[in-house]
Design a protein around this motif. Structure first.
Motif, PDB file in Angstrom:
ATOM      1  N   GLY A   8      28.934  46.285  27.405  1.00  0.00           N
ATOM      2  CA  GLY A   8      28.738  45.158  28.305  1.00  0.00           C
ATOM      3  C   GLY A   8      29.194  43.831  27.748  1.00  0.00           C
ATOM      4  N   LEU A   9      30.042  43.861  26.720  1.00  0.00           N
ATOM      5  CA  LEU A   9      30.542  42.620  26.136  1.00  0.00           C
ATOM      6  C   LEU A   9      31.550  41.938  27.054  1.00  0.00           C
ATOM      7  N   LEU A  10      32.296  42.732  27.791  1.00  0.00           N
ATOM      8  CA  LEU A  10      33.292  42.213  28.727  1.00  0.00           C
ATOM      9  C   LEU A  10      32.677  42.245  30.123  1.00  0.00           C
ATOM     10  N   ARG A  11      32.620  41.092  30.774  1.00  0.00           N
ATOM     11  CA  ARG A  11      32.036  41.009  32.120  1.00  0.00           C
ATOM     12  C   ARG A  11      33.133  40.698  33.131  1.00  0.00           C
ATOM     13  N   HIS A  12      32.967  41.214  34.344  1.00  0.00           N
ATOM     14  CA  HIS A  12      33.996  41.129  35.373  1.00  0.00           C
ATOM     15  C   HIS A  12      33.506  40.318  36.579  1.00  0.00           C
ATOM     16  N   PRO A  13      34.252  39.275  36.981  1.00  0.00           N
ATOM     17  CA  PRO A  13      33.861  38.474  38.146  1.00  0.00           C
ATOM     18  C   PRO A  13      34.173  39.159  39.468  1.00  0.00           C
ATOM     19  N   GLU A  17      27.618  36.370  39.500  1.00  0.00           N
ATOM     20  CA  GLU A  17      27.611  36.450  38.040  1.00  0.00           C
ATOM     21  C   GLU A  17      28.433  37.672  37.649  1.00  0.00           C
ATOM     22  N   PRO A  18      29.323  37.548  36.667  1.00  0.00           N
ATOM     23  CA  PRO A  18      30.133  38.702  36.249  1.00  0.00           C
ATOM     24  C   PRO A  18      29.270  39.905  35.855  1.00  0.00           C
ATOM     25  N   VAL A  19      29.819  41.100  36.087  1.00  0.00           N
ATOM     26  CA  VAL A  19      29.096  42.349  35.877  1.00  0.00           C
ATOM     27  C   VAL A  19      29.713  43.180  34.755  1.00  0.00           C
ATOM     28  N   ARG A  20      28.918  44.097  34.220  1.00  0.00           N
ATOM     29  CA  ARG A  20      29.406  45.068  33.248  1.00  0.00           C
ATOM     30  C   ARG A  20      30.245  46.105  33.964  1.00  0.00           C
ATOM     31  N   GLY A  21      31.187  46.717  33.203  1.00  0.00           N
ATOM     32  CA  GLY A  21      31.956  47.770  33.852  1.00  0.00           C
ATOM     33  C   GLY A  21      32.875  48.545  32.945  1.00  0.00           C
ATOM     34  N   LEU A  22      33.756  47.874  32.247  1.00  0.00           N
ATOM     35  CA  LEU A  22      34.786  48.577  31.497  1.00  0.00           C
ATOM     36  C   LEU A  22      34.297  49.095  30.150  1.00  0.00           C
ATOM     37  N   ASP A  23      33.664  48.248  29.386  1.00  0.00           N
ATOM     38  CA  ASP A  23      33.235  48.682  28.051  1.00  0.00           C
ATOM     39  C   ASP A  23      31.763  49.096  28.071  1.00  0.00           C
ATOM     40  N   PRO A  24      31.391  50.090  27.293  1.00  0.00           N
ATOM     41  CA  PRO A  24      30.013  50.608  27.346  1.00  0.00           C
ATOM     42  C   PRO A  24      28.957  49.656  26.788  1.00  0.00           C
ATOM     43  N   LEU A  30      42.250  46.483  33.862  1.00  0.00           N
ATOM     44  CA  LEU A  30      41.652  45.167  33.644  1.00  0.00           C
ATOM     45  C   LEU A  30      42.709  44.109  33.895  1.00  0.00           C
ATOM     46  N   SER A  31      42.369  43.094  34.679  1.00  0.00           N
ATOM     47  CA  SER A  31      43.271  41.967  34.897  1.00  0.00           C
ATOM     48  C   SER A  31      43.127  41.002  33.731  1.00  0.00           C
ATOM     49  N   LEU A  32      44.214  40.746  33.054  1.00  0.00           N
ATOM     50  CA  LEU A  32      44.182  39.796  31.941  1.00  0.00           C
ATOM     51  C   LEU A  32      44.087  38.363  32.452  1.00  0.00           C
ATOM     52  N   ALA A  33      44.434  38.142  33.709  1.00  0.00           N
ATOM     53  CA  ALA A  33      44.379  36.790  34.278  1.00  0.00           C
ATOM     54  C   ALA A  33      42.949  36.322  34.519  1.00  0.00           C
ATOM     55  N   ASP A  34      42.103  37.207  35.086  1.00  0.00           N
ATOM     56  CA  ASP A  34      40.738  36.773  35.436  1.00  0.00           C
ATOM     57  C   ASP A  34      39.642  37.747  35.005  1.00  0.00           C
ATOM     58  N   ARG A  35      39.968  38.775  34.248  1.00  0.00           N
ATOM     59  CA  ARG A  35      39.030  39.791  33.774  1.00  0.00           C
ATOM     60  C   ARG A  35      38.494  40.675  34.901  1.00  0.00           C
ATOM     61  N   GLY A  36      39.117  40.616  36.084  1.00  0.00           N
ATOM     62  CA  GLY A  36      38.709  41.487  37.178  1.00  0.00           C
ATOM     63  C   GLY A  36      39.014  42.931  36.829  1.00  0.00           C
ATOM     64  N   LEU A  37      38.264  43.844  37.432  1.00  0.00           N
ATOM     65  CA  LEU A  37      38.381  45.262  37.155  1.00  0.00           C
ATOM     66  C   LEU A  37      38.884  45.971  38.407  1.00  0.00           C
ATOM     67  N   THR A  38      39.736  46.976  38.217  1.00  0.00           N
ATOM     68  CA  THR A  38      40.226  47.783  39.327  1.00  0.00           C
ATOM     69  C   THR A  38      39.946  49.242  39.057  1.00  0.00           C
ATOM     70  N   PHE A  39      39.387  49.930  40.074  1.00  0.00           N
ATOM     71  CA  PHE A  39      39.278  51.380  40.083  1.00  0.00           C
ATOM     72  C   PHE A  39      40.216  51.838  41.197  1.00  0.00           C
TER      73      PHE A  39
END
Length: 135
Positions: free
Chosen positions: A107-112, A98-105, A75-84
């Motif tokens: 969906g509280l954290l959304r990723h742009p 619109e930011p999407v669900r991904g990291l947490d089950p 997880l990028s702390l700068a922009d909440r982006g997610l990396t796989f």
């Protein structure tokens, strides 16, 4: 805002670029990126990001990446982006309207955005950008 009028005629499946055979077994046989008329789905082991075509904002091939920052889920702390990530060679950066669900089950954290190290990042970026341009 409705679904784009673009029709994806071919299903695009891009596997993760995995330099180590053992890592492919850990991720599982269903891991990869799929893009079709039903939307975008990216599975990385137990994590899943999915979104309709209308939520795609663009994509760019990027890399190479630092070995310290690429492997696994990040997880990028700068922009909440997610990396796989699976390789330093490069990947594709996907942007969403619109930011999407991904990291947490929950969906509280959304990723742009989502960066994935697929085997053909240029092909994925081209397909996503074509969909965005035609919508």
């Amino acid at each position: 805002m409705g679904e784009p009028t673009v029709v994806v005629h071919h299903r695009l499946h891009a596997e993760f670029a995995v330099p180590f055979p053992g890592l492919r077994r850990v991720l599982g046989p269903r891991s990869g990126l799929e893009l079709d008329a039903g939307g975008l789905r990216v599975r990385f082991g137990p994590w899943l990001v999915e979104t309709p075509l209308s939520n795609l904002a663009g994509a760019e091939a990027a890399g190479p990446y630092s070995a310290l920052r690429v492997f696994g889920v990040r997880l990028s702390l700068a922009d909440r982006g997610l990396t796989f990530g699976t390789t330093t060679r490069g990947g594709v950066c996907l942007r969403f309207r619109e930011p999407v669900r991904g990291l947490d089950p929950w969906g509280l954290l959304r990723h742009p955005g989502l960066t994935v190290t697929v085997s053909e990042p240029e092909l994925v970026a081209e397909a996503v950008n074509r969909i965005v341009a035609e919508s």
